[in-house]
Design an enzyme around this catalytic site. Structure first.
Site, PDB file in Angstrom:
ATOM      1  CG  LEU A 175      -1.927  -1.190   1.235  1.00 26.99           C
ATOM      2  CD1 LEU A 175      -2.835  -1.084   2.448  1.00 26.99           C
ATOM      3  CD2 LEU A 175      -2.751  -1.262  -0.043  1.00 26.99           C
ATOM      4  CG  ASP A 176       3.833   2.661   2.996  1.00 27.15           C
ATOM      5  OD1 ASP A 176       3.137   3.689   3.105  1.00 27.15           O
ATOM      6  OD2 ASP A 176       4.343   2.082   3.964  1.00 27.15           O
TER       7      ASP A 176
END
Length: 388
Positions: A175-176
């Site tokens: 997700l980062d």
């Protein structure tokens, strides 16, 4: 091969980025901008710098491999934003930049006098990008936004893993990574837009909102069909067969993504009757009768080694692949082609290249990942000259 052109011809040559971000999403976004030619100045805390410098082992010199993976093509300047002098230098750097990127808690940049509104009053063409965890307003605004926290809150862990097993996070901080890609995309769109409007814009990328966008078909399945997904291991909720199977010696992946590919699969494994069976004739029916079909395929695939199945299926044009470990991956010619060996005082650094190719060439590493504060004197001298 690295791109052979003069760095001044790269797409973002002449763009300066003041990078106040740390850890992963922000540094990934600014590294992409640096790879494309921007002059990225990374602002770090005295003594410790970016958190990821300490996220090891493994280390090369004083810096963890984690940091080295995210910070090529940047200069490092140490500024203490707790002091008036540090804030003054940071302000000069930010006002003179084309882009400011930060991922502090909401409100902290304003305390430092580095918020978008303050800076654009002096440089109307400035593009700023804030990476936040849950937005900038409401009760969640101040919550920390580590990737694993958002994986849990986004629901992605609830349907990742084996059926009946515990919720499982993705094996990298995905997700980062996705948030960093959205940020880099938004920044470049704002730079393009200011050529038309003459003014910069403020881009905000929320890690939580990114996580929902990353759910793609799973989110749509729920919003449009009321489906609450559960862990399916390596199977796909909407396509069958599209998953891991165990051959006689090792697992491999089969991705028969349409009816034509399934027919080829059935013929290749010596079971042409499967594609004629009404239960399996279309993907929708295969999804409905998943358990029956998968059990049949598992029995067939267990009879021969994986390479034999992969060779036969590949010859028939059916997508398939072995499940490789990282040592196998980087021993392959396709992976070796995107590993750049970066010369540095800390030693030879083999790093994965930016996957963007320009005119068929990988983007060159113009600067190795910087040592903490390596360019402080150089950058401060530039700021003094700019102030006259």
């Amino acid at each position: 091969m690295p791109h052979p052109a003069d760095p001044s011809t790269l797409p973002l040559a002449g763009v300066r980025v003041a990078d106040f971000s740390r850890v992963l999403a922000g540094p990934l976004a600014t590294m992409i901008l640096g790879d494309l030619g921007a002059d990225v100045v990374k602002v770090e805390r005295p003594g410790v710098g970016d958190d990821t410098r300490a996220w090891g082992p493994p280390f090369v010199g004083d810096d963890a491999a984690y940091f080295l993976a995210l910070n090529r093509n940047k200069r490092s300047v140490v500024l203490d934003l707790a002091t008036e002098e540090g804030r003054r230098d940071a302000h000069a750097l930010a006002v003179g930049a084309d882009v400011v990127v930060e991922n502090f808690r909401p409100g902290l940049m304003r305390r430092f006098g580095l918020d978008h509104e303050s800076l654009v009053s002096e440089n109307a063409r400035l593009v700023s990008c804030s990476l936040v965890a849950f937005g900038e307003e409401g009760e969640s605004a101040a919550r920390p936004g580590y990737d694993i926290i958002v994986q849990a809150l986004s629901g992605i862990m609830s349907f990742t893993g084996q059926p009946g097993g515990e919720p499982t996070k993705v094996g990298v901080a995905l997700l980062d990574v996705i948030a960093g890609l959205y940020a880099a995309n938004g920044i470049q769109a704002a730079l393009l837009g200011r050529e038309r409007t003459g003014r910069g814009e403020r881009i905000v990328v929320s890690l939580f909102e990114t996580s929902l966008a990353a759910l793609v078909n799973q989110a749509a399945n729920h919003l449009l069909g009321g489906v609450v997904p559960r862990p399916m291991g390596n199977a796909h909720p909407n396509i069958v067969p599209y998953q891991l199977f165990r051959a006689a010696d090792r697992p491999f992946i089969l991705a028969a993504g349409n009816d034509r590919l399934f027919e080829r699969t059935a013929t290749t494994i010596g079971r042409p009757d499967l594609s004629d069976d009404p239960r399996f004739a279309t993907n929708a029916e295969r999804v409905r009768h998943r358990e029956d079909l998968v059990a049949t395929l598992e029995a067939v695939f267990a009879s021969r080694p994986a390479n034999e199945w992969i060779d036969a299926l590949s010859a028939a044009g059916v997508p398939c692949a072995p499940v490789r470990s990282l040592d196998e991956v980087f021993a392959s010619p396709e992976a070796a082609a995107v590993v750049q060996r970066v010369a540095d005082a800390r030693g030879d650094l083999p790093l994965v290249a930016d996957p963007i190719r320009v005119d068929g060439h990988l983007l060159a590493v113009r600067r190795p990942p910087p040592r903490l504060g390596e360019h402080t004197d150089e950058v401060l001298a530039e700021l003094r000259r700019a102030r006259g």
